[in-house]
Design a protein around this motif. Structure first.
Motif, mmCIF file in Angstrom:
data_model
loop_
_atom_site.group_PDB
_atom_site.id
_atom_site.type_symbol
_atom_site.label_atom_id
_atom_site.label_comp_id
_atom_site.label_asym_id
_atom_site.label_seq_id
_atom_site.Cartn_x
_atom_site.Cartn_y
_atom_site.Cartn_z
ATOM 1 N N LEU A 1 1.002 -1.204 0.184
ATOM 2 C CA LEU A 1 -0.071 0.108 0.013
ATOM 3 C C LEU A 1 0.996 1.425 0.045
ATOM 4 N N PRO A 2 1.823 1.352 0.683
ATOM 5 C CA PRO A 2 2.558 2.527 0.727
ATOM 6 C C PRO A 2 3.273 2.907 -0.558
ATOM 7 N N THR B 1 2.059 1.671 -3.458
ATOM 8 C CA THR B 1 0.983 2.370 -4.338
ATOM 9 C C THR B 1 0.746 3.603 -4.355
ATOM 10 N N ARG B 2 0.858 4.159 -2.927
ATOM 11 C CA ARG B 2 0.381 5.629 -2.764
ATOM 12 C C ARG B 2 1.545 6.441 -3.376
ATOM 13 N N LYS B 3 2.835 6.167 -3.246
ATOM 14 C CA LYS B 3 4.037 6.635 -3.871
ATOM 15 C C LYS B 3 3.960 6.724 -5.385
ATOM 16 N N PRO C 1 -0.227 6.889 -7.393
ATOM 17 C CA PRO C 1 -1.164 7.723 -6.531
ATOM 18 C C PRO C 1 -2.540 7.869 -7.167
ATOM 19 N N ARG D 1 -6.804 3.178 -7.297
ATOM 20 C CA ARG D 1 -7.666 2.910 -6.494
ATOM 21 C C ARG D 1 -7.162 1.559 -5.493
ATOM 22 N N PHE D 2 -6.762 1.492 -4.286
ATOM 23 C CA PHE D 2 -6.105 0.409 -3.804
ATOM 24 C C PHE D 2 -7.059 -0.368 -3.098
ATOM 25 N N ASP E 1 -8.851 1.736 0.003
ATOM 26 C CA ASP E 1 -10.068 2.640 -0.705
ATOM 27 C C ASP E 1 -11.258 1.467 -0.566
#
Length: 698
Positions: A432-433, A435-437, A440, A443-444, A487
Motif C-alpha cells: 500500500l505505501p 502504491t500511494r507513492k 497515486p 484505487r487500492f 480504498d
C-alpha cells in the motif's frame, strides 16, 4: 566446409543491409534508441534458451512422411522458392512432432530451380503444387489457399522450424475466443532470442517488431495479446474469412506488407488479431529475401509501405506517430485498455486451493471485460502450468527474476494502473505505501481472502490457548489498520462484512465471494459411491478437520457404511495426516484434476471446526451436483439451509448420522444436489458476481 562465391556475396549484401538499416534507425529514432537496439542484437542469448528449442537432426535427404488427413481442420500452406534445404528442415520438424489436430500440408513451389520438385515428390502425405512461373510470395500463398480443404488456413514460411505444439496452440485460440480472426505465432531466432511478439504499426505505416532480441519468456512478450499485425511467417486465419477478404491483396505483389494489410482487413471485418506466444516458431529471418532495403525482394518493403499507408490512411490516423524513440512498452501497447494490477506472493494455482480458484476466476472475468490484467508475484517464480494458464488469458505476469524488487518494479510501472489489488493483509501493508507513492492515481483494493484475525481467534478459542489468543489480537490490529487505509476492502461473505461494519465502521467494504463455474449434476445417485474431502493442508483448519473426522466421526459411521471409502484429497500433506491412512481411509495428496472425484463420489464432507470466509470445498462439490455434510462453521455466510441445500451437524455422533442418512436416502440426495447447484448459480457463479466486479474494478 568450403565457402562459395554466392555465400560471400550473400553475407556481404546482408552486412550492407544491416548498415543501411542502422543509418535509417539513426535518422528516425536517434542515437540512443539505435544504440539500445544494437546492444540487444549483439547481446548473446543464454545457452539455456537455445537448448529449449527443437531442431530436427541434419541428414542427407531420404523419403519420409508428413501428417495428412482426409478431413483436415487446418491446411498448412508453405510457399517456397528454392532454398530446398530449409524446406526440408521445416517439413522434418512437422513430421517429427505431428500436431494433435487433423491437418494437411501444401507446399507451393513458385518456380524453383533446385531439387525442390524432386525431393518433395518423395515426401509421403505432402500435397505438392508447382506453379507454372514465378509470381512471388503473395501469388504462391493465394494459390495454396485456393487448393486447401481445411477449416483454418495456416501460412508458414519454409525458413521456419515449428516447435512442438505450435499448431494446436494457434487452433486452440480460435476455440477459446470466437471473436478472433487471425492468430500469429511467437517468432524466435535460432539462438533462442525473440524475433517478434506481434507487430506494432505507426501512423505513417511503418512497423516495429515488438520484443526483438529480448527473451521469449520476458513478461512483456509472453502472454496472449492483441497485435497490430502478425508476421506472415506463421499465421492462422479461418479459410472462410480469408476468402471473404479476397486473400492477400495482390497490389503488394510480389511480397511485403501483405500480412499487415491482412490484419487491418480482419479488424475492419470486426474480428481480433492476436499474438499467441504458446505457438513458438523458429524463423531464419532474411533467408529468402535478404535484408537490403535498396535491392532485391526486400526493396518492395519500402514501396509497399507507401501503398499500405494510402490504403489505410483513415485507420492509421488512430495509431501513434513514430517518435525519436518509438520502442513500444506495455504501457503504450495497452493504453487503450483499463490496466489493473494484482499483487500476491505467488500466482494462483486453481487446482490446489479455493482462494486460487476465486482469484483465477476474478482475473478471467476482468479479461472478458477487456481490462488488461497485470499480475505481480512478489516472492515465488510460478510453476509452468500455473504461469501458462494466466498467460493464456492475456495476463502480463511478472515474477522473479524479471520483476526486480517490488519497489523498483512499481516505480517503473505504477503510473499505468487504475486499480491495484493486494491479496491478504500482510502483503497489502507492504504494497500500500508503495502504491500511494508510485501509483497515486490508482484505487487500492485489499482482498482479505478471509478475515485472518477472525479465523485465528476462533482457533485460539477451540484450543483454549492464551498465546494463540494474544497473537490473534495482534493480527486484528494489523489487519484492521490496512482495512482503514485501503480504498475498498473485499470480503467473501455477508457475515464478514457485518464483522467489519462493527470493527471498521468507516471503511468501504464489498462482498466478492467465491467464484465458480457451474459444472452440472455429474453422475446420478446410483452410479456414485464413497465419501470425499478436498482441501490443501497448508491451511490449518483443514488439518484439524480431517483429523477430527477420521478419529472421531469415521469410527461411528464405518460399521453402518462398511463399503464406503473416505477419500482425502489435498496437497502439502503433513505426516500427521498421512498417518491416518487405514482400511477405508485413503490419503491421496494433490490431484491435478478433481473431475472424477466431484462427478463420481456420492457425498462430500466439510468437517471444519474453525475458520473464516466462505468454504470453496463446499461450493466446489455443490457446483458438481455433489451434496455436502458440513459443520455450522463450514457453511457460514453461504446462504445454505440445513435439510434444504446441505446437512449440518457439529458433534461427531450427529455428523456421522447425517452422512449415513444422505448416503442412503436417494430422494434426499437428489433434493440437496439440485438445490446445491441452484445455490452456486445464484450466489457464487461468475454471472452472480459480474456487477460487483464492474463496480469495483471497471
Amino acid at each position: 566446409m568450403s565457402i562459395s562465391l554466392a555465400d560471400v556475396r550473400f553475407q556481404w549484401q546482408r552486412a550492407l543491409g544491416l548498415i543501411r538499416r542502422g543509418m535509417a534507425s539513426l535518422r528516425m529514432r536517434g542515437w540512443q534508441a539505435t544504440w539500445q537496439r544494437v546492444r540487444r542484437q549483439l547481446r548473446r542469448a543464454p545457452a539455456s534458451q537455445r537448448a529449449k528449442l527443437y531442431f530436427p537432426a541434419e541428414a542427407p535427404f531420404a523419403p519420409f512422411t508428413v501428417p495428412d488427413s482426409d478431413k483436415p481442420r487446418a491446411s498448412i500452406v508453405v510457399p517456397v522458392y528454392n532454398q530446398v534445404a530449409h524446406t526440408l528442415t521445416c517439413l522434418r520438424a512437422l513430421a517429427g512432432h505431428p500436431p494433435l489436430a487433423a491437418c494437411e500440408i501444401l507446399v507451393v513451389d513458385d518456380g524453383s530451380s533446385d531439387q525442390t520438385q524432386e525431393w518433395m515428390a518423395q515426401v509421403a502425405g505432402l500435397h505438392f503444387h508447382r506453379r507454372a512461373h514465378n509470381g512471388g510470395f503473395i501469388a504462391a500463398c493465394n494459390d495454396g489457399a485456393a487448393r486447401a480443404r481445411g477449416e483454418v488456413l495456416v501460412f508458414l514460411n519454409n525458413d521456419t522450424v515449428p516447435q512442438p505444439g505450435w499448431l494446436d496452440a494457434l487452433l486452440d485460440t480460435f476455440d477459446a475466443l470466437p471473436d478472433v480472426g487471425l492468430v500469429g505465432a511467437q517468432l524466435i531466432y535460432p539462438d533462442g532470442r525473440l524475433q517478434e511478439a506481434g507487430g506494432v504499426v505507426f501512423s505513417d505505416g511503418s512497423a516495429w517488431n515488438y520484443g526483438r532480441f529480448e527473451s521469449p519468456e520476458d513478461p512483456r512478450y509472453a502472454s496472449l495479446r492483441d497485435a497490430d499485425y502478425c508476421s506472415g511467417a506463421a499465421i492462422a486465419i479461418p479459410r472462410a474469412l480469408f476468402e471473404s477478404l479476397n486473400g492477400f491483396d495482390t497490389r503488394y505483389a510480389p511480397a511485403y506488407y501483405e500480412d499487415t494489410d491482412l490484419a487491418f482487413s480482419v479488424r475492419a471485418a470486426g474480428k481480433r488479431v492476436l499474438y499467441q506466444p504458446a505457438s513458438r516458431v523458429v524463423h531464419l529471418e532474411g533467408i529468402t529475401s535478404g535484408t537490403d532495403l535498396n535491392q532485391g525482394p526486400k526493396a518492395y518493403q519500402v514501396r509497399n509501405r507507401e501503398l499500405f499507408e494510402r490504403k489505410w490512411r483513415d485507420a492509421l490516423s488512430a495509431f501513434p506517430a513514430p517518435g525519436v524513440s518509438p520502442t513500444p512498452t506495455p504501457a503504450t501497447a495497452h493504453a487503450h485498455q483499463r490496466q489493473i494490477l494484482i499483487v500476491d506472493e505467488a500466482v494462483p494455482q486453481p487446482d490446489r486451493d479455493s482462494a486460487s480458484l476465486r482469484l483465477f476466476n476474478l482475473i478471467k472475468m476482468l479479461c472478458h471485460e477487456n481490462a488488461h490484467v497485470v499480475f505481480l508475484a512478489t516472492e515465488h517464480a510460478p510453476p509452468p502450468q500455473a504461469l501458462a494458464a494466466l498467460q493464456a488469458l492475456g495476463v502480463e505476469v511478472w515474477y522473479p527474476p524479471f520483476s526486480q524488487s517490488p519497489p523498483a518494479w512499481l516505480s517503473s510501472h505504477g503510473p499505468r494502473f487504475s486499480v491495484v489489488l493486494a491479496c491478504r493483509y500482510h502483503l497489502a501493508e507492504k504494497i500500500l505505501p508503495l502504491t500511494r507513492k508510485h501509483a497515486p492515481q490508482a484505487r487500492f483494493v485489499l482482498d482479505t481472502i478471509d478475515l485472518h484475525y477472525l479465523r485465528e481467534s476462533r482457533a485460539a478459542e477451540l484450543a483454549g490457548n492464551a498465546a494463540l489468543a494474544k497473537a490473534a489480537l495482534q493480527t486484528r490490529q494489523r489487519e484492521l489498520s490496512v482495512v482503514a487505509a485501503a480504498d475498498t476492502t473485499l470480503v467473501v461473505s455477508g457475515t464478514e462484512r457485518e464483522v467489519l461494519t462493527k470493527d471498521a465502521p468507516a471503511s468501504k467494504v464489498e462482498v466478492l465471494s467465491n467464484l465458480h463455474e457451474v459444472a452440472g449434476p455429474g453422475l446420478p445417485f446410483a452410479q456414485r459411491r464413497d465419501l470425499v474431502f478436498v482441501g490443501g493442508f497448508r491451511h490449518t483448519p483443514n488439518v484439524d478437520a480431517v483429523r477430527w473426522f477420521v478419529q472421531d466421526v469415521f469410527p461411528l459411521l464405518r460399521p453402518r457404511l462398511p463399503d464406503a471409502v473416505f477419500h482425502c484429497i489435498g496437497g502439502d500433506v503433513p505426516d500427521s495426516i498421512s498417518a491416518l491412512a487405514q482400511e477405508g481411509v485413503v490419503i491421496h495428496g494433490h490431484m491435478p484434476s478433481l473431475e472424477a472425484a466431484m462427478n463420481g463420489m456420492r457425498v462430500a464432507v466439510a468437517p471444519l471446526r474453525f475458520g473464516a470466509g466462505v468454504k470453496g470445498k463446499v461450493n466446489l462439490s455443490m457446483a458438481h451436483g455433489q451434496p455436502v455434510v458440513a459443520t455450522l462453521c463450514a457453511v457460514e455466510g453461504m446462504h445454505l439451509q440445513d435439510g434444504v441445500d446441505v446437512l449440518v451437524a457439529d458433534d461427531a455422533r450427529a455428523f456421522a448420522d447425517a452422512v449415513v442418512r444422505l448416503y442412503s436416502d436417494e430422494a434426499l440426495w437428489n433434493r440437496l444436489a439440485r438445490n446445491g447447484l441452484e445455490n452456486v448459480a445464484r450466489h457464487f457463479s461468475l454471472d452472480a458476481a459480474r456487477e460487483t466486479v464492474r463496480k469495483i474494478f471497471l
